[in-house]
Design a protein around this motif. Structure first.
Motif, short mmCIF file in Angstrom:
data_model
loop_
_atom_site.label_atom_id
_atom_site.label_comp_id
_atom_site.label_asym_id
_atom_site.label_seq_id
_atom_site.Cartn_x
_atom_site.Cartn_y
_atom_site.Cartn_z
N ALA A 55 2.54 8.14 -13.07
CA ALA A 55 1.65 6.74 -12.69
C ALA A 55 2.27 6.53 -11.09
O ALA A 55 1.74 6.07 -10.46
CB ALA A 55 2.08 5.79 -13.59
N TYR A 56 3.58 6.87 -10.96
CA TYR A 56 4.09 6.37 -9.57
C TYR A 56 3.44 7.21 -8.53
O TYR A 56 3.05 6.63 -7.53
CB TYR A 56 5.72 6.88 -9.77
N TRP A 57 3.29 8.61 -8.72
CA TRP A 57 2.67 9.49 -7.74
C TRP A 57 1.19 9.17 -7.62
O TRP A 57 0.70 9.40 -6.61
CB TRP A 57 2.83 10.89 -8.05
N GLN A 58 0.31 8.61 -8.88
CA GLN A 58 -1.02 8.36 -8.73
C GLN A 58 -0.94 6.90 -7.74
O GLN A 58 -1.84 6.99 -6.84
CB GLN A 58 -1.48 8.02 -10.21
N ASP A 59 -0.31 5.99 -7.90
CA ASP A 59 -0.12 4.84 -7.02
C ASP A 59 0.04 5.18 -5.58
O ASP A 59 -0.63 4.65 -4.88
CB ASP A 59 0.90 3.98 -7.68
N LEU A 60 0.98 6.01 -5.53
CA LEU A 60 1.32 6.45 -3.88
C LEU A 60 -0.03 7.11 -3.46
O LEU A 60 -0.28 6.82 -2.45
CB LEU A 60 2.52 7.23 -4.19
N ALA A 61 -0.69 8.09 -4.28
CA ALA A 61 -1.69 8.87 -3.50
C ALA A 61 -2.79 7.86 -3.37
O ALA A 61 -3.43 8.00 -2.52
CB ALA A 61 -2.21 9.82 -4.57
N SER A 62 -3.03 6.71 -4.46
CA SER A 62 -4.19 5.76 -4.19
C SER A 62 -4.00 5.11 -2.96
O SER A 62 -4.98 4.79 -1.88
CB SER A 62 -4.21 4.76 -5.33
N SER A 63 -2.89 4.49 -2.40
CA SER A 63 -2.36 3.81 -1.38
C SER A 63 -2.54 4.72 0.05
O SER A 63 -3.14 4.26 0.89
CB SER A 63 -0.97 3.19 -1.60
N LEU A 64 -2.11 5.97 -0.27
CA LEU A 64 -2.42 6.65 1.01
C LEU A 64 -3.80 7.10 1.30
O LEU A 64 -4.22 7.06 2.36
CB LEU A 64 -1.39 7.95 0.82
N ARG A 65 -4.49 7.32 0.16
CA ARG A 65 -5.80 7.79 0.41
C ARG A 65 -6.75 6.20 1.23
O ARG A 65 -7.33 6.62 2.04
CB ARG A 65 -6.54 8.05 -0.92
N ARG A 66 -6.41 5.29 0.62
CA ARG A 66 -6.97 4.00 1.17
C ARG A 66 -6.49 3.80 2.73
O ARG A 66 -7.29 3.44 3.58
CB ARG A 66 -6.61 2.92 0.43
N ILE A 67 -5.18 4.13 3.00
CA ILE A 67 -4.64 3.74 4.46
C ILE A 67 -5.27 4.74 5.57
O ILE A 67 -5.73 4.58 6.35
CB ILE A 67 -3.29 3.78 4.33
N VAL A 68 -5.38 6.23 4.82
CA VAL A 68 -5.87 6.89 5.61
C VAL A 68 -7.40 6.75 5.86
O VAL A 68 -7.73 7.04 7.08
CB VAL A 68 -5.62 8.36 5.06
N SER A 69 -8.13 6.51 4.86
CA SER A 69 -9.45 6.38 5.07
C SER A 69 -9.74 5.13 6.14
O SER A 69 -10.61 5.26 7.01
CB SER A 69 -10.17 6.16 3.72
N GLY A 70 -9.37 3.89 5.95
CA GLY A 70 -9.38 3.06 6.67
C GLY A 70 -9.01 2.92 8.05
O GLY A 70 -9.64 2.40 9.12
N PHE A 71 -7.81 3.31 8.13
CA PHE A 71 -7.27 3.61 9.54
C PHE A 71 -7.95 4.61 10.14
O PHE A 71 -8.24 4.61 11.55
CB PHE A 71 -5.78 4.17 9.43
N ALA A 72 -8.54 5.80 9.79
CA ALA A 72 -9.21 6.83 10.76
C ALA A 72 -10.51 6.03 10.98
O ALA A 72 -10.89 6.30 12.28
CB ALA A 72 -9.42 8.12 9.77
N LEU A 73 -11.22 5.24 10.08
CA LEU A 73 -12.62 4.95 10.66
C LEU A 73 -12.31 3.84 11.41
O LEU A 73 -12.78 3.59 12.44
CB LEU A 73 -13.20 4.11 9.20
N ALA A 74 -11.00 2.83 11.57
CA ALA A 74 -10.85 2.01 12.45
C ALA A 74 -10.46 2.61 13.77
O ALA A 74 -10.94 2.04 15.03
CB ALA A 74 -9.67 1.12 12.04
N ALA A 75 -9.84 3.89 14.07
CA ALA A 75 -9.43 4.31 15.18
C ALA A 75 -10.79 4.84 15.85
O ALA A 75 -10.67 4.55 17.01
CB ALA A 75 -8.56 5.54 14.82
N VAL A 76 -11.62 5.21 15.17
CA VAL A 76 -12.53 5.93 15.84
C VAL A 76 -13.55 4.62 16.24
O VAL A 76 -14.07 4.62 17.40
CB VAL A 76 -13.58 6.58 14.75
N LEU A 77 -13.79 3.63 15.60
CA LEU A 77 -14.82 2.45 15.88
C LEU A 77 -13.96 1.63 17.04
O LEU A 77 -14.64 0.97 17.80
CB LEU A 77 -14.72 1.63 14.61
#
Length: 308
Positions: A55-77
């Motif tokens: 469960a710990y690593w699942q939570d960590l992967a979920s947060s990383l996926r969200r931050i990478v997706s949102g940040f990459a989109l924000a960087a381009v835009l």
């Protein structure tokens, strides 16, 4: 970085942990109350226990996926919008007022909008993360592009380059230091907002688990979440800064004694290993290379003596 600096940083972190351990183990209750706080040993024990679960690593992967997706989109835009606003009067008139009205709104205040607008919590959290990082990148890009010297652009145009050549050979490379400054700020703000969004409307993630630990009064678990958030934020911000330094290798670097020219600069000036610095160019040569020459001719014609 030298070994002495690494040792100093490790000693600083160790001193902070020892101070925490002493205040919590002695139940110090002065102006600040440490009697309810878990000790460093309790937090480390809970962290080791959590790290052995899926469960710990699942939570960590979920947060990383969200931050990478949102940040990459924000960087381009952010880079595209900032460059457009800085380079185009039409874009500045059309987009500028709208962006300036939206910029003061905290990204976490968009949680109700995200819940109403997106069909899933995952998409809403990515949207909030993107909104948090977008405006720091936009503002830094806009200021960096506007601060560029017009001489560079005029030189490319004079040699026959078009707008695309100016954009990709002058504008974006010249603005990279400012852009990565905004990216460094944006990644930190993104972590603040993604954790807050997970606490409010998430289903998995480090923020969601930290809030759940708080509701069941599991304070060691709360601090495990805080440590995890801090470590993830440090790793991602370090990755952004290292990428920026790699892409701007032509900038002078700094060490303990002051600025150090880049390898390209040392090659141009002849200050490589084992070589003495060359004498500076004369002012007349610098003036001739820096911009348009003044006067009827840059250099007087060489005259030859004519014998009768």
């Amino acid at each position: 970085m030298t070994g002495g600096r690494w040792l100093l940083r490790a000693a600083s972190l160790g001193a902070a942990l020892l101070l925490w351990q002493g205040l919590t183990s002695l139940d110090v209750n002065l102006w600040l109350r440490f009697e309810q706080f878990p000790t460093v040993g309790e937090i480390a024990s809970t962290f080791a226990e959590r790290a052995g679960t899926g469960a710990y690593w699942q939570d960590l992967a979920s947060s990383l996926r969200r931050i990478v997706s949102g940040f990459a989109l924000a960087a381009v835009l952010g880079v595209v919008a900032g460059t457009a606003v800085a380079r185009s009067r039409i874009a500045a008139d059309v987009l500028g007022p709208l962006l300036e009205v939206l910029r003061p709104i905290p990204a976490i205040a968009l949680v109700p909008v995200a819940i109403l607008m997106f069909p899933s919590n995952e998409q809403g959290i990515v949207f909030i993360t993107c909104a948090a990082a977008f405006f720091p990148v936009l503002v830094s890009t806009r200021h960096a592009v506007r601060a560029l010297s017009p001489v560079w652009e005029e030189a490319v145009l004079t040699m026959g380059g078009g707008r695309a050549r100016v954009l990709f050979s002058v504008v974006l490379p010249g603005a990279l230091p400012g852009i990565f400054g905004g990216l460094s700020v944006g990644i930190g703000v993104s972590w603040i907002c993604v954790i807050s969004a997970e606490m409010i409307s998430g289903e998995y993630g480090v923020g969601y688990r930290t809030w759940q630990d708080y509701t069941v009064v599991d304070y060691p678990g709360v601090f495990v979440g805080m440590v995890t958030i801090g470590a993830l934020g440090w790793l991602t911000s370090t990755a952004v800064e290292r990428t920026g330094r790699r892409l701007t290798r032509w900038l002078p670097s700094l060490d303990s004694s002051g600025p150090v020219p880049s390898s390209a600069a040392r090659t141009r000036t002849g200050r490589g290993p084992g070589r003495s610095p060359r004498a500076p160019l004369p002012a007349s040569a610098l003036a001739g290379a820096a911009g348009p020459r003044s006067g009827p001719r840059a250099f007087p014609e060489q005259t030859r003596e004519v014998t009768p």
